[in-house]
Motif scaffolding. Structure first.
Motif: not given
Length: 409
Positions: A57-62, A66-70, A91-93
């Motif tokens: 996940d984007d560390p700059g946008d808590p 998306g990754m944690r939900k997946l 889920y940003d990439v």
């Protein structure tokens, strides 16, 4: 065309949607070309890497998780053996060409278990559809701030659905907790038997409130004898639980009054004919006489008990088996036979959740049980009970209840 002629690897790679195959440890085992193309990654950047490492996940946008939900979805599928459809989520990439720059993406995702022949969760299949362009089109068509408001409303509703899904999961977990308390109340650990070392276990089926259809019992009888029984009511839930409670109590009383296991099961058969939902119940009863070192037994359609002799030989007590309870048009007598044992032997009674797997011949499950009993033949009953469950119950849980009774002789 035979199934063996189908190139499933080619089919996997040709799928138009993005598909990934995970291990149960959430490591990418394989991905198709659409997956790599859609995420702009090379195969070696994904396969062999864990989910959190390949797509953090984007560390700059808590707020974007998306990754944690997946990850949570995949873990739930691995634990329950059930599929899970996630609602629309962001889920940003991270950009391949501009490290540290995160691209806003929206996805619809489904996670599915892939089972091995013994019904264990072997792999996790992850399908996802990229809805980012659809969101962008909606923004463009609606224009400016209105498009942003529309997107926010769509995303808000998706989040609400996700929260509902999470509440349903928690409710499911609560139901299972209630079920376990019910099981403990209806199947208490028996009092220690005179001069006997014993162990009992109960494991509910995964995925629903499928408890209390199976039962066990251990009863001290006069003259130093011991009765041990297991049974399995058809069906599940509270109805099966009520039937189980009635039959268990009836057999407990019958084995104290009847002259041997067969007579006790005959009495239980008569009783079962008056209980709604008791038809086709299976049960097995054995009476151990420590003085004569004999086991008398009878079975009403149940799986055979296993006698582990002191030399490691495993004998299945299958010489006195009759149809399940209340299935014959007329009540008839039941068979009974007797076998001997030596000091150091172990008697094991169980229900089908321990050995049966869908699509598998019963002999395969019995062979698995034999192997486990042979390997752990020197263990005490408590240790042996845990070892059998570890060896024979799939990591994701059995699809049927499991009751287990072990008696040191």
């Amino acid at each position: 065309m035979n199934e063996s002629e189908i190139d499933y690897e080619a089919v996997f790679q040709a799928l138009p949607s993005m598909v990934a195959l995970f291990t149960t440890d959430l490591e990418y085992a394989d991905v198709n070309e659409a997956f790599l193309s859609g995420l702009g990654r090379a195969r070696d950047q994904v396969v062999g890497h864990r989910l959190a490492d390949a797509f953090p996940d984007d560390p700059g946008d808590p707020a974007v998780t998306g990754m944690r939900k997946l990850r949570d979805s995949l873990r739930w599928v691995a634990a329950t053996g059930e599929r899970d459809a996630m609602t629309l989520h962001r889920y940003d990439v991270e950009s391949v060409h501009r490290p540290g720059v995160w691209v806003e993406r929206y996805w619809s995702t489904v996670c599915v278990p892939v089972l091995s022949p013994d019904r264990r969760v072997a792999w996790l299949l992850h399908w996802e559809e990229d809805l980012t362009e659809l969101i962008r089109q909606r923004r463009s068509q609606s224009g400016g701030d209105r498009g942003t408001v529309l997107e926010a409303e769509l995303y808000r509703r998706a989040r609400e659905l996700q929260e509902v899904n999470e509440r349903l999961r928690k409710a499911h977990a609560h139901e299972r907790e209630v079920a376990l308390h019910l099981q403990e109340a209806m199947l208490p650990v028996p009092d220690p038997l005179r001069g006997q070392h014993s162990a009992v276990r109960y494991r509910p089926a995964v995925g629903s409130l499928n408890v209390c259809g199976d039962w066990y019992d251990l009863v001290d009888l006069p003259c130093g004898r011991v009765a041990v029984a297991v049974g399995d009511v058809v069906g599940s839930g509270l109805v099966a639980a009520c039937v189980m409670g009635q039959l268990r109590s009836a057999l407990s009383a019958a084995c104290r009054a009847a002259d041997g296991p067969a007579k006790a099961l005959e009495a239980l058969d008569l009783y079962a004919r008056s209980v709604d939902g008791a038809e086709s119940t299976t049960a097995a009863l054995a009476v151990i006489d420590g003085t004569s070192r004999t086991i008398s037994y009878s079975s009403a359609g149940h799986l055979p008990a296993a006698l582990v002799r002191a030399d490691g030989t495993v004998d299945f007590l299958d010489q006195a088996t009759d149809p399940p309870l209340a299935t014959r048009p007329e009540h008839t007598s039941r068979p009974q036979t007797e076998t001997t044992f030596t000091e150091g032997s172990v008697l094991v009674l169980y229900t089908d959740g321990l050995i049966e797997r869908r699509g598998e011949d019963i002999d395969v499950g019995l062979a698995r049980l034999t192997g486990s009993l042979t390997r752990h033949r020197h263990a005490d009953p408590e240790t042996l009970a845990d070892a059998l469950l570890d060896d024979l119950i799939p990591p994701a849980g059995a699809t049927d209840d499991t009751a287990l009774v072990i008696l040191g002789l």
